[in-house]
Design an enzyme around this catalytic site. Structure first.
Site, PDB file in Angstrom:
ATOM      1  N   ARG A 232       0.859  -1.180   0.000  1.00 19.07           N
ATOM      2  CA  ARG A 232       0.000   0.000   0.000  1.00 19.07           C
ATOM      3  C   ARG A 232       0.900   1.237   0.000  1.00 19.07           C
ATOM      4  O   ARG A 232       1.966   1.225   0.625  1.00 19.07           O
ATOM      5  CB  ARG A 232      -0.867   0.035   1.276  1.00 19.07           C
ATOM      6  CG  ARG A 232      -2.059  -0.884   1.260  1.00 19.07           C
ATOM      7  CD  ARG A 232      -3.154  -0.384   0.321  1.00 19.07           C
ATOM      8  NE  ARG A 232      -4.325  -1.236   0.326  1.00 19.07           N
ATOM      9  CZ  ARG A 232      -4.565  -2.210  -0.557  1.00 19.07           C
ATOM     10  NH1 ARG A 232      -3.696  -2.471  -1.508  1.00 19.07           N
ATOM     11  NH2 ARG A 232      -5.678  -2.930  -0.489  1.00 19.07           N
ATOM     12  N   GLU A 261      -3.400   7.701  -4.490  1.00 17.68           N
ATOM     13  CA  GLU A 261      -3.828   7.170  -5.798  1.00 17.68           C
ATOM     14  C   GLU A 261      -5.131   7.827  -6.251  1.00 17.68           C
ATOM     15  O   GLU A 261      -6.008   8.050  -5.407  1.00 17.68           O
ATOM     16  CB  GLU A 261      -4.017   5.651  -5.688  1.00 17.68           C
ATOM     17  CG  GLU A 261      -2.696   4.956  -5.430  1.00 17.68           C
ATOM     18  CD  GLU A 261      -2.845   3.456  -5.200  1.00 17.68           C
ATOM     19  OE1 GLU A 261      -3.940   2.909  -5.435  1.00 17.68           O
ATOM     20  OE2 GLU A 261      -1.859   2.850  -4.783  1.00 17.68           O
ATOM     21  N   HIS A 279      -1.201   0.508  -9.777  1.00 17.69           N
ATOM     22  CA  HIS A 279      -1.885  -0.422  -8.861  1.00 17.69           C
ATOM     23  C   HIS A 279      -2.563  -1.564  -9.642  1.00 17.69           C
ATOM     24  O   HIS A 279      -3.790  -1.724  -9.606  1.00 17.69           O
ATOM     25  CB  HIS A 279      -2.909   0.328  -7.998  1.00 17.69           C
ATOM     26  CG  HIS A 279      -3.244  -0.425  -6.733  1.00 17.69           C
ATOM     27  ND1 HIS A 279      -3.580   0.182  -5.540  1.00 17.69           N
ATOM     28  CD2 HIS A 279      -3.302  -1.751  -6.469  1.00 17.69           C
ATOM     29  CE1 HIS A 279      -3.825  -0.729  -4.619  1.00 17.69           C
ATOM     30  NE2 HIS A 279      -3.656  -1.915  -5.159  1.00 17.69           N
ATOM     31  N   VAL A 280      -1.723  -2.321 -10.340  1.00 21.49           N
ATOM     32  CA  VAL A 280      -2.245  -3.396 -11.194  1.00 21.49           C
ATOM     33  C   VAL A 280      -1.671  -4.770 -10.815  1.00 21.49           C
ATOM     34  O   VAL A 280      -1.717  -5.705 -11.614  1.00 21.49           O
ATOM     35  CB  VAL A 280      -1.922  -3.123 -12.688  1.00 21.49           C
ATOM     36  CG1 VAL A 280      -2.710  -1.940 -13.210  1.00 21.49           C
ATOM     37  CG2 VAL A 280      -0.414  -2.914 -12.921  1.00 21.49           C
TER      38      VAL A 280
HETATM   39  O1  LIG Z   1      -4.395  -4.002  -3.750  1.00 18.23           O
HETATM   40  C1  LIG Z   1      -5.011  -4.981  -4.039  1.00 18.23           C
HETATM   41  C2  LIG Z   1      -5.673  -5.821  -3.095  1.00 18.23           C
HETATM   42  O2  LIG Z   1      -5.682  -5.487  -1.907  1.00 18.23           O
HETATM   43  O3  LIG Z   1      -6.217  -6.858  -3.506  1.00 18.23           O
END
Ligand SMILES: O=CC(=O)O
Length: 318
Positions: A232, A261, A279-280
């Protein structure tokens, strides 16, 4: 018979929508023109919420849904949901552990290789004509036989460790507690950073891990060190990270997550020793399908039996 009402926060796939529609009457929070009025008038109708790790359950929604019984989140990280407050109100919270371990670990490997081997600048060199004009691309750094530090040795952290072994890595870690593994344990993020050349954060987010990677930890990693974040954005002091990259305190970074983000500081975007992804880490068709199926299964199991398949730890005793 009328269907149970489900409040959807954030996007879902068509497959999830189709699987939920026979069981739930789905309303989309962000499709409402006047969110406050909508929540005031209809909040009490919803026993179920479907959300994701980004939106969680916002305070206004939590307060406006007194009959809420279940929250199913499309992701493993649930720091945007106050799971303690949900448990205290008897609300089950479910998430999607395990099905994304491989993908997130693979994303770390992708970033690690890309940063170490200067993939983006090398691609540019190849396609821009620089190779013909200026000659060979400079030498890069190998990922082989490195000391790798894993900050958070949970399920994804362990999968990352498995991947690193294939690269001949010596594995170090820091977690809240020492685990029954052969890797070297360090009792603080700083000691971990000082011992390794590559540091990867894969801890849960939330207040207990806020900025655990700070100016000191980055200093401990050192001028040849590489930092990666697939956890995170909140885990890292982003301003300190920018400065560490600018000053050469560390050598480079690969980042999939950010503090605000979808905003990414320009100072990160402009650097060649940084690789950025939006964030992929779990965002492949295959893994998102598995996650979506689990979100649906949690909701339909709750409808049938009043339980969920994959509750978050705070709700395991409900
Ligand atoms: O960031 C992605 C998740 O927490 O699944």
């Amino acid at each position: 018979m009328s269907k149970a009402k489900l409040l959807q926060i954030g996007d879902i796939t068509d497959r999830m929508h189709d699987a939920l529609s026979p069981h739930f009457d789905v309303d989309v929070l962000f499709a409402q023109d006047d969110r406050d009025a909508f929540l005031r008038e209809h909040g009490a109708d919803y026993p179920a919420i479907l959300t994701n790790g980004h939106w969680g359950v916002p305070d206004d929604v939590f307060a406006a849904t007194p009959n809420l019984k279940v929250v199913s989140s499309y992701g493993v990280g649930y720091d945007a949901i106050d799971a303690g407050a949900c448990a205290a109100r008897g609300i089950l919270v479910a998430h999607t552990p395990d099905v994304l371990n491989d993908e997130v670990a693979n994303t770390f490997v992708m970033l690690w290789l890309a940063v170490s081997r200067s993939l983006i600048p090398a691609d540019r060199h190849a396609r821009s004509g620089d190779w013909e004009r200026d000659g060979s691309f400079p030498l890069t750094r190998s990922v082989q036989n490195r000391r790798v530090g894993i900050l958070g040795l949970g399920r994804i952290g362990q999968t990352i460790a498995d991947r690193c072994e294939a690269f001949g890595a010596e594995i170090h870690y820091h977690s809240r507690s020492k685990k029954d593994v052969d890797y070297t344990y360090h009792d603080s993020p700083l000691k971990l950073a000082e011992a390794v050349e590559v540091l990867v954060a894969i801890t849960p987010g939330g207040p207990s891990t806020h900025h655990i990677v700070d100016v000191d930890v980055l200093g401990g990693l050192g001028a040849d060190g590489l930092f990666f974040n697939v956890a995170r954005g909140s885990v890292v002091d982003e301003a300190a990270l920018v400065k560490a990259l600018q000053d050469g305190t560390i050598a480079g970074a690969g980042l999939d997550v950010f503090e605000e983000e979808p905003k990414i500081p320009d100072a990160l975007k402009s650097r060649d020793n940084v690789v950025l992804t939006p964030h992929v880490a779990s965002a492949t068709h295959e893994t998102r399908q598995a996650m979506g199926d689990l979100v649906v299964e949690n909701l339909t199991q709750w409808l049938k039996e009043g339980t969920v398949k994959t509750p978050v730890p705070e709700c395991r005793n409900l």
